[in-house]
Write an enzyme that holds these catalytic residues in place. Sequence first.
Site, PDB file in Angstrom:
ATOM      1  N   LYS A  42       0.869  -1.024   0.254  1.00  0.00           N
ATOM      2  CA  LYS A  42       0.138   0.004   0.080  1.00  0.00           C
ATOM      3  C   LYS A  42       0.781   1.382  -0.284  1.00  0.00           C
ATOM      4  CE  LYS A  42       0.627   1.722   4.390  1.00  0.00           C
ATOM      5  NZ  LYS A  42       1.563   2.619   4.695  1.00  0.00           N
TER       6      LYS A  42
ATOM      7  N   PRO B 187       9.669  -3.663  -0.267  1.00  0.00           N
ATOM      8  CA  PRO B 187      10.972  -3.160   0.654  1.00  0.00           C
ATOM      9  C   PRO B 187      10.518  -3.258   2.070  1.00  0.00           C
ATOM     10  CG  PRO B 187      10.722  -1.598  -1.190  1.00  0.00           C
ATOM     11  CD  PRO B 187       9.521  -2.624  -1.319  1.00  0.00           C
TER      12      PRO B 187
ATOM     13  N   GLY C  44       7.338   1.606   4.819  1.00  0.00           N
ATOM     14  CA  GLY C  44       6.188   2.470   4.952  1.00  0.00           C
ATOM     15  C   GLY C  44       5.174   1.796   3.930  1.00  0.00           C
TER      16      GLY C  44
ATOM     17  N   ALA D 234       3.793  -1.210   4.149  1.00  0.00           N
ATOM     18  CA  ALA D 234       3.038  -2.492   5.071  1.00  0.00           C
ATOM     19  C   ALA D 234       3.276  -3.634   4.669  1.00  0.00           C
ATOM     20  CB  ALA D 234       1.609  -1.807   5.032  1.00  0.00           C
ATOM     21  N   GLY D 235       4.230  -3.898   4.049  1.00  0.00           N
ATOM     22  CA  GLY D 235       4.698  -5.654   3.515  1.00  0.00           C
ATOM     23  C   GLY D 235       4.209  -6.644   4.639  1.00  0.00           C
TER      24      GLY D 235
ATOM     25  N   SER E 197       2.036  -6.226   7.135  1.00  0.00           N
ATOM     26  CA  SER E 197       0.839  -6.448   7.374  1.00  0.00           C
ATOM     27  C   SER E 197       0.033  -7.146   6.107  1.00  0.00           C
ATOM     28  CB  SER E 197       0.041  -4.963   7.487  1.00  0.00           C
ATOM     29  OG  SER E 197       1.007  -4.047   8.480  1.00  0.00           O
TER      30      SER E 197
ATOM     31  N   ASP F 219      -2.650  -1.566  10.298  1.00  0.00           N
ATOM     32  CA  ASP F 219      -2.781  -1.517   8.812  1.00  0.00           C
ATOM     33  C   ASP F 219      -3.127  -2.693   8.315  1.00  0.00           C
ATOM     34  OD1 ASP F 219      -1.571   1.181   8.422  1.00  0.00           O
ATOM     35  OD2 ASP F 219       0.509   0.378   8.064  1.00  0.00           O
TER      36      ASP F 219
END
Length: 350
Positions: free
Chosen positions: A21, A104, A108, A110-111, A113, A146
């Site tokens: 996201k 990455p 930031g 949210a990988g 989540s 998230d």
Amino acid sequence: MERALKPTAKTRALRVRAYAKINLGLEVLGVRADGYHELRTLFQTIDLHDDILIQPRARGLVVRCDDPAVPGDERNLALRAALELQRYAGIERGAEIAITKRIPVGGGLAGGSSDAAAVLMALDRLWGAGLGPAGLHPLARRLGADVPFFLVGGTALGLGRGDEVYPLHRQVRCHAIVIDLQRPVSTSAVFARVDRNLTPHENSNNIFRFVSSDLEGLRAFRILSNELEQAAMEEAPDLVDRAQRIRGILNREGATLASLSGSGSSFFGLFDDGRKAQGAQSALMAAGFIVLRARTVSLGQYRRIWAGSLGRMRARGVGNQSRSRHHGDHGRQGHSRRGRKAKSLRVDRV
Ligand code: ATP
């Protein structure tokens, strides 16, 4: 809400994608009595994704990830998601979860989540728990603020801690580039810095103004900003110079929006035209940056992708969670002209 049909457990492995996201805008309104921050954010899924292979096992849960920066124990959010579901639904069977990381880490995006939400939805199917997105929502909230968004996807408004998710009637469809600074930034450290300078401003309404504007009018994007950026730059001062150069290039190349995602460190640019996105990518790469190309994934596309991964029967509820009231009438989208148009879009280019 559409009711899921009676679930059946799947015995074969499932391959699913966990999408990243970006935050098109993010406002920190204040600190709540429970210590969490009251946020107002606009989430957007993009087609940059991790790949997750989930294989059934008679007993036990195992997680593996090809990225050594990601823990292979209970600190891994994907494994925690599996444990939560096992406990909650009283399931004895196990699974082996293999994550191929492309998002990455600590960027930031949210990988972690997204991996967690993907595992919840896939194991709900694999184990035949039959909770569906609405039933999974409380588990998702416990795993992180998230995580609930990824039960929905597309363009969505996030309120509360960001865990109250409202899909938008109008979905943003455009090209995106993501600049991977390979510099993890701790979200909790950024929020701790926000607290030192936070002036509560509950009347801030740029995100609401954006939502009620015509999203296809590109000028609307100019009112969006990420209120975590200043704190993120204080937390990671080594990024300040790079952030300025990135923003300069993105603006020069015609980005509709150039911003930090979440608490960083990834920046992104949105473009209404693939050639402009290509130009920005080339310019940033020439300046030495690592750049990933993506497209936005709309609510309808997200649903269809999940329907394809899980099988028609159970995936119908994706995005129809009970806590997520619709902002507008996207529930009719599948029958509208917009819905049909969306089907012809090529977003899922893997
Ligand atoms: P957040 O805002 O939640 O910190 P982020 O987008 O900045 O998220 P992530 O890549 O989601 O960053 O994760 C950051 C931290 O979570 C890292 O310290 C990482 O070790 C840990 N982590 C746990 N599980 C995962 C996972 N499945 N994928 C990536 N990171 C994970």
